[in-house]
Design a protein around this motif. Sequence first.
Motif, PDB file in Angstrom:
ATOM      1  N   GLN A 177       0.863  -1.089   0.026  1.00  0.00           N
ATOM      2  CA  GLN A 177       0.006  -0.126  -0.042  1.00  0.00           C
ATOM      3  C   GLN A 177       1.039   1.425   0.024  1.00  0.00           C
ATOM      4  N   ARG A 178       2.045   1.062   0.464  1.00  0.00           N
ATOM      5  CA  ARG A 178       2.891   2.099   0.571  1.00  0.00           C
ATOM      6  C   ARG A 178       3.607   2.227  -0.835  1.00  0.00           C
ATOM      7  N   GLU A 179       3.128   2.320  -1.980  1.00  0.00           N
ATOM      8  CA  GLU A 179       3.692   2.127  -3.216  1.00  0.00           C
ATOM      9  C   GLU A 179       5.410   2.686  -3.565  1.00  0.00           C
ATOM     10  N   SER A 180       5.976   1.859  -4.192  1.00  0.00           N
ATOM     11  CA  SER A 180       7.270   2.295  -4.390  1.00  0.00           C
ATOM     12  C   SER A 180       7.341   3.102  -5.852  1.00  0.00           C
ATOM     13  N   GLY A 181       8.388   3.987  -5.867  1.00  0.00           N
ATOM     14  CA  GLY A 181       8.348   5.012  -7.039  1.00  0.00           C
ATOM     15  C   GLY A 181       9.645   5.762  -6.916  1.00  0.00           C
ATOM     16  N   VAL A 182       9.676   6.654  -8.022  1.00  0.00           N
ATOM     17  CA  VAL A 182      10.963   7.664  -8.110  1.00  0.00           C
ATOM     18  C   VAL A 182      10.576   8.736  -7.151  1.00  0.00           C
ATOM     19  N   PHE A 183      10.689   8.599  -5.992  1.00  0.00           N
ATOM     20  CA  PHE A 183      10.567   9.748  -5.120  1.00  0.00           C
ATOM     21  C   PHE A 183      11.786  10.536  -4.978  1.00  0.00           C
ATOM     22  N   VAL A 184      11.801  11.933  -5.135  1.00  0.00           N
ATOM     23  CA  VAL A 184      12.896  12.737  -4.965  1.00  0.00           C
ATOM     24  C   VAL A 184      12.449  14.053  -4.224  1.00  0.00           C
ATOM     25  N   PRO A 185      13.195  14.867  -3.526  1.00  0.00           N
ATOM     26  CA  PRO A 185      12.536  16.133  -2.840  1.00  0.00           C
ATOM     27  C   PRO A 185      11.590  16.800  -3.396  1.00  0.00           C
ATOM     28  N   PHE A 186      10.489  16.994  -2.855  1.00  0.00           N
ATOM     29  CA  PHE A 186       9.445  17.875  -3.390  1.00  0.00           C
ATOM     30  C   PHE A 186       8.550  17.410  -4.266  1.00  0.00           C
ATOM     31  N   PHE A 187       8.588  16.196  -4.936  1.00  0.00           N
ATOM     32  CA  PHE A 187       7.917  15.570  -5.792  1.00  0.00           C
ATOM     33  C   PHE A 187       8.353  14.264  -6.119  1.00  0.00           C
ATOM     34  N   GLN A 188       7.309  13.411  -6.858  1.00  0.00           N
ATOM     35  CA  GLN A 188       7.306  12.141  -7.405  1.00  0.00           C
ATOM     36  C   GLN A 188       7.581  12.057  -8.882  1.00  0.00           C
ATOM     37  N   ALA A 189       8.476  11.637  -9.350  1.00  0.00           N
ATOM     38  CA  ALA A 189       8.716  11.367 -10.963  1.00  0.00           C
ATOM     39  C   ALA A 189       7.738  10.422 -11.488  1.00  0.00           C
ATOM     40  N   CYS A 190       6.520  10.716 -12.166  1.00  0.00           N
ATOM     41  CA  CYS A 190       5.476  10.042 -12.536  1.00  0.00           C
ATOM     42  C   CYS A 190       4.808  10.884 -13.791  1.00  0.00           C
ATOM     43  N   LEU A 191       3.790  10.390 -14.278  1.00  0.00           N
ATOM     44  CA  LEU A 191       3.010  10.921 -15.317  1.00  0.00           C
ATOM     45  C   LEU A 191       2.029  12.162 -14.914  1.00  0.00           C
ATOM     46  N   PRO A 192       1.715  12.133 -13.747  1.00  0.00           N
ATOM     47  CA  PRO A 192       0.874  13.171 -13.361  1.00  0.00           C
ATOM     48  C   PRO A 192       1.897  14.430 -13.131  1.00  0.00           C
ATOM     49  N   THR A 193       2.990  14.342 -12.830  1.00  0.00           N
ATOM     50  CA  THR A 193       3.955  15.227 -12.553  1.00  0.00           C
ATOM     51  C   THR A 193       4.306  15.607 -13.914  1.00  0.00           C
ATOM     52  N   PHE A 194       4.410  14.964 -14.943  1.00  0.00           N
ATOM     53  CA  PHE A 194       4.940  15.328 -16.473  1.00  0.00           C
ATOM     54  C   PHE A 194       3.708  16.172 -16.857  1.00  0.00           C
ATOM     55  N   THR A 195       2.537  15.895 -16.703  1.00  0.00           N
ATOM     56  CA  THR A 195       1.511  16.680 -17.244  1.00  0.00           C
ATOM     57  C   THR A 195       1.375  18.189 -16.538  1.00  0.00           C
ATOM     58  N   THR A 196       1.652  18.081 -15.398  1.00  0.00           N
ATOM     59  CA  THR A 196       1.683  19.230 -14.312  1.00  0.00           C
ATOM     60  C   THR A 196       2.694  20.226 -14.976  1.00  0.00           C
TER      61      THR A 196
END
Length: 203
Positions: free
Chosen positions: A168-187
């Motif tokens: 439930q605590r998903e892994s991912g590319v977490f860096v300070p201030f944000f997560q590298a993912c497609l929602p961040t890309f669109t933002t």
Amino acid sequence: MDGLFVGLCLHISGQFEIIQMNIAKLVDREIVEISATNPPDSDGIFSEKQNKIIYQRLRCYIIRQIDTIRLCEETVEIFQPNILLHFFSAAFVICFSSLCLILSLGFARLLYVCYIGAVTTELFVYSIGGSYISTSSSKICNSAYFFDWYKSNEDVRRLLLMLMMRAQRESGVFVPFFQACLPTFTTILRSAGSYIALLKTFI
């Protein structure tokens, strides 16, 4: 570097997918083979030997899950400077390159188009890699949830609960201030579009 990052993300995502598939097919692959000699109870409850096999397999899957999570964290730590630099600069680079594209003439426009495409592609590469990891890691929770836990003993249920809580605590590319993912890309693309519209009013 970008290709290496995507390759590592796909490898980590594949490891999570393998764990998810192993959990989903655990009963069919392991339990059915011994059902002839050790059939379940009349109400479908797994026998002691079946519960033992499930318990041993789930322990292996938990260890693999932990190792994969550590690999993901080490990969993010290595690539963190590149990710931070590119994500922080991407919106401004796209914005000013688009303005130069609007103001330039002739062959210079083609150069700016290629440059904007390269920056956007690199940003997409880091985003899609992070999305693959986060999506595949969360699927483990679904496999554990739909497992026949009601047929198992308390030890197996405890392991399934551990799998679900960690997934439930998903892994991912977490860096300070944000997560590298497609929602961040669109933002970032939306922010770049807003900057372009704002700066165009001053031209």
